[in-house]
Structures are given as C-alpha cells and as structure tokens.
Scaffold this active site. Structure first.
Site, mmCIF file in Angstrom:
data_model
loop_
_atom_site.group_PDB
_atom_site.id
_atom_site.type_symbol
_atom_site.label_atom_id
_atom_site.label_comp_id
_atom_site.label_asym_id
_atom_site.label_seq_id
_atom_site.Cartn_x
_atom_site.Cartn_y
_atom_site.Cartn_z
ATOM 1 C CG PHE A 47 5.658 0.430 6.971
ATOM 2 C CD1 PHE A 47 6.631 0.908 6.103
ATOM 3 C CD2 PHE A 47 5.150 1.288 7.923
ATOM 4 C CE1 PHE A 47 7.088 2.212 6.189
ATOM 5 C CE2 PHE A 47 5.595 2.601 8.012
ATOM 6 C CZ PHE A 47 6.568 3.074 7.152
ATOM 7 C CG HIS A 48 0.316 -2.533 5.076
ATOM 8 N ND1 HIS A 48 -0.687 -1.591 4.926
ATOM 9 C CD2 HIS A 48 0.690 -2.463 6.383
ATOM 10 C CE1 HIS A 48 -0.908 -0.978 6.074
ATOM 11 N NE2 HIS A 48 -0.083 -1.487 6.978
ATOM 12 N N PRO A 49 3.825 -5.233 2.760
ATOM 13 C CG PRO A 49 5.940 -6.132 3.178
ATOM 14 C CD PRO A 49 4.959 -5.126 3.695
ATOM 15 C CG HIS A 59 -1.826 -1.149 1.317
ATOM 16 N ND1 HIS A 59 -2.194 -1.734 2.510
ATOM 17 C CD2 HIS A 59 -2.468 -1.845 0.352
ATOM 18 C CE1 HIS A 59 -3.027 -2.728 2.282
ATOM 19 N NE2 HIS A 59 -3.210 -2.817 0.970
#
Length: 535
Positions: A469-471, A293
């Site tokens: 920080f949402h890989p 995101h």
C-alpha cells in the site's frame, strides 16, 4: 464562476500540507478539493480501527490491480484512502522518513534541491516528536510523532534477537542509519490517529482564505493556451467549473494523479487517442514508473504470554475497548506494527533494502472485507522489498473520470526483487530463531517448515504476497524523456500546473511512504511561493 488563487486536488498527506502552508498567507485564497467524505468516525480516530477500514467502501477506493502474471494471475488489492486525510485516514500510521540515501539518489538523478540535506529541514518542519526530539528530529511541527503506548515484551525480544544477529539497535530512527532495529514511531497523538488533515487543516479550518470541499470529484484540469486555468468538477450530480488565478496542484496520489493528468489531455498521445481524448501535452511518462513495496508475512505459533491475540478476542476485547475509551491507551491505540528491522538483503546492498515489521499478534483478512484476530497464540512479521527494481504503470480504462484506472504493478518481474524477498523471508526466520525471541516461538505456521527451498518460497510469494500500500513514482520527477515534472514539481509543457505527492518520487523511498509524502507537500508549498514572487 468561483475563482481561487490556488486549487489543490486531493486532501491527502501531501495536499493537506500544500493547502495549509499556502493559506498561511492571508492574501491568497486556497481551495482544497477531496473526492471522499469527512473522516470523523470513531474507528477512523481509533488507531486499531484501520482493520475495519481495510475494505470500507465509504472511505476506501478499494482498487484492484489487473491480473499479475508473476503472481499466478491474481488481482492484488490496492486500498487507497477516499476521505479528508486521504490514505493517511486509513493507513497503519507508521512514520518512517525513508533513508537519507534515497533522497541523495533523487538529487543524483538530476533533481537538484532534493538531496538529504535539502529535505531534512522539511521533515523537521512537519514533525513534533516532543520530548523524543533530537538534533535530527523536529519538535515544533503540526504532525505528532510518538512511540508505541504499549511496548510488548515479545517486541522487546524481537529487537534483541535482531541485534544478536548483527542489526544495530537505535532508540529512534532518523533516516541516516544503513541498517537498524527498534520500535516504530507513529503518527498518533494521545492515542488518536493523526492524518495530515487532522494535523494541518483541522486546526486552521476556520481561516477565511481556506476553503475545503469534500465529496467533489475532479473530472479534469482546464488548460487554456498552454496553462492551467482551473478545474472541472462533479459535485452533487452537477458539473461545474472553478477558476485558478495562480496555480493548480494535483495531489491525488500515485494511483489517481496520473489519471487526472490523462483525463486533462496530458500523457502519452497514442494512449489518449485510444480513449478519444485530445492530446494537449504529449508526456509519455504519465502513469509509467509505478512502484510499490511488495510484502509477505511469516506467522508463528507462540507461547500464550507472547501474543496479545487473546486480549482482542472474546469478552476480553470489550474490556480492551473500555480501556481505550477511558484512557486512549492499550492495544487499540497502537499502529499497524510495533517494531521493525531495516536490513540488507545481501552484503552487496549499500543500505537496507528490506523492512521487517513485527507485531505480537496475527489476523486474517476475509474476502468480505472483515478482519478477525486469530484465535490462537501467535506472532507475525512482514517483509517489504523497499527498493524494488520492477516497474509498472497506471493506464486509463476509459475517459469516464468515475471509472478506476487499470493498475499494472509488475510485482516480482525482476529477478533482483525475487532474490530480495526470498532473502527477507529467511532473515525473518533467522530472527525468530535467535534468542531471546526463539524461546517464545513454538512453530512456524506460514509459509511453514515445508517451504524451505528458494522455489518453494517463491511459490509462497506468488500465492500469498501482496502490495504494501505504498504506490509511488507514476508522475516521476526528473529531466529525462519519461519525466513528468521537473525539480520544482512543474508539469512539463504546462504552465501553472504542478504535481505534489508520492507519484513524483523517481524511486520509492525505503520505508513507509506517508512521511515523505507530507515532506513533498511541505517543500512544494515553498517552491510555489518562491516562484510566485518571481512573477
């Protein structure tokens, strides 16, 4: 050689759930391996301590992307947890399931058993909402989910302002709403962070059939005759081999799980050959389909009573610290965001593709890793593009397992992502200009009133935007040629090897990814146990 029935690589959100549920059977021996150290310091347990962990080298891999052409060739910071609890030990603790339509899309892509009706029982099984529970929310699970202990009046006004421009207000989001605004639940229990390690593993750490080892770096999965038989690890400067009698489960996260597979000889054959790694299973999709995101902030100067910046500055921060130590309450007991609106970027969007997170405070990240609360009265909102069209990849730099992979996120590569983010910035402005919040806002600080046209806002995104920080997605689940695992999370072309973490998401969920990662771990454990009964 030591031998266990199951070896789980990575003690993060999914891995801890897998290990806990498999070890519920006393007849099997489970080994949970983590490359990082134990996570038991004060600032890890304290929710507001996340600011001190943002670039903490002990608990954070501190990755950076390759230069991103669409972001003026900036290297974007990619924090990832390196501790028992994984990224759940350093994240913002926001608990969002994602949208029910996310999972129905997974199912419709050919992944039977992953629709909303299939995964809802796993969400409920992991959750403990306590008195907040409803028919769609769990109240007996390991992970405590709670409301903010402080509901600041400015956040209340943010919710009302969003409602007045047409966003439905919900008391507690459950994942079925096309759009919504409300206070954000968080994985916090009695004012203390709850990672998956805290909630799943710590209570059963004394089980004789569960072994947890930290500071252990997995070099590769050992394959023999087309099946996983163990792992090779580096610990204390020594290389050793550990056997797995039943299965190996990789739960190292979307940035590291593909690295483990590639180092084990599983991946695109040409890419492996370039690093002198023998191709044991040619899977071209390993490392591809990377998603995250993208996020950008809007900050505004506010009236003094509308921000709690002052409460965390000067002598007042010591008073606030004392309040937390004594009561486990106050501003130090809050997650990264207090409230959020999930909205559509355009009328054509089927459901919310933007998350607008709000906080009645502002902060500055310094290059040295220090995070300071700003010394002005201000509020901020961040917009996330939760259903990105752009796709990136994870590549090996070398065959050295201690060298970080290369991350190519391709942020804003697709025009649809640019349109969504610009729409998000304008929606934040619309909420800030709506009463009763408008009475608290004095002036916009960033991107600032001078940034008004689409081109000006795009320039701001390219200069200041970051990952959320949402890989996810780099070992995607499916049945097409680029799929890495099948619907039972089994690595294609290999027996007794699975991946269970956010990397298996065909498309990233529309919200913070910690909750669905734990759900994936819960479901993976059931799949593993069911398949074991067939042997």
């Amino acid at each position: 050689m030591q031998k266990y029935d199951y070896i789980i690589i990575g003690a993060g959100s999914a891995g801890c759930a897998v290990a806990r549920r498999l070890s519920d059977d006393p007849a099997v021996r489970v080994l949970l391996l983590e490359a990082g150290p134990p996570a038991n310091e004060f600032w890890i347990r304290t929710p507001a301590g996340m600011a001190k962990l943002f670039k903490n080298k002990r608990y954070n891999w501190g990755y950076f992307t390759e230069p991103v052409p669409t972001l003026h060739d900036r290297r974007v910071y990619f924090p990832r947890g390196k501790a028992l609890g994984g990224s759940g030990a350093i994240n913002g603790m926001v608990y969002v399931r994602g949208n029910s339509r996310d999972f129905d899309q997974w199912r419709d892509l050919g992944n039977q058993g992953w629709g909303w009706d299939d995964v809802l029982p796993y969400f409920k099984r992991l959750e403990n909402y306590g008195a907040l529970a409803s028919p769609l929310l769990g109240n007996n699970g390991p992970l405590t989910v709670s409301e903010p202990v402080v509901k600041h009046p400015t956040a209340v006004d943010f919710i009302e302002a969003a409602r007045r421009i047409g966003v439905p207000h919900v008391e507690m989001p459950n994942g079925t709403e096309p759009e919504s605004v409300g206070f954000l639940p968080a994985s916090i229990r009695d004012g203390i962070r709850q990672s998956a390690y805290d909630s799943y593993i710590a209570p059963v750490r004394s089980r004789p059939n569960l072994v947890v080892e930290s500071d252990v770096h997995v070099r590769r999965v050992i394959l023999e005759n087309g099946q996983a038989t163990g792992v090779e690890v580096l610990q204390g400067g020594q290389v050793r081999t550990i056997g797995a009698g039943r299965e190996v489960v990789i739960s190292a996260g979307a940035l590291n799980s593909p690295q483990v597979l590639m180092l084990s000889g599983i991946g695109d054959g040409e890419a492996l050959h370039a690093h002198a790694i023998e191709t044991l299973v040619d899977l071209p999709g390993v490392g591809k389909n990377l998603q995250d995101h993208f996020v950008a902030r809007v900050q505004a100067r506010s009236t003094p009573e509308s921000s709690y910046n002052r409460a965390l500055a000067g002598w007042r921060k010591y008073a606030e610290g004392a309040r937390y130590v004594a009561t486990k309450s106050g501003y130090l007991a809050l997650a990264s965001s207090m409230a959020a609106a999930f909205v559509r970027s355009s009328p054509e969007a089927e459901y919310a593709d933007l998350e607008i997170s709000f906080r009645p405070m502002t902060f500055t990240h310094h290059p040295n890793g220090k995070v300071d609360i700003d010394d002005i009265d201000a509020v901020s909102a961040s917009v996330y593009n939760t259903r990105p069209a752009s796709r990136g990849e994870v590549r090996l730099r070398s065959r050295d397992p201690l060298e970080a992979p290369a991350f190519v996120p391709n942020f804003l590569a697709e025009p649809a992502d640019v349109r969504a983010m610009i729409s998000g910035l304008r929606k934040i402005r619309a909420i800030l200009a709506s009463q009763p919040l408008a009475a608290r806002v004095l002036e916009e600080l960033t991107p600032g009133p001078a940034a008004d046209t689409d081109d000006q806002l795009l320039d701001y995104l390219r200069r200041e935007g970051n990952c959320a920080f949402h890989p996810a997605g780099s070992c995607k689940m499916g049945n097409d040629p680029m799929a890495v695992v099948d619907e039972r999370l089994r690595v294609r072309g290999v027996k007794r090897l699975r991946v269970a973490d956010a990397s298996i998401m065909p498309t990233v969920t529309a919200g913070n990814t910690n909750a669905p990662s734990i759900m994936i771990g819960e479901k993976a454990a059931d799949l593993i146990r069911a398949d074991a009964k067939k042997i």
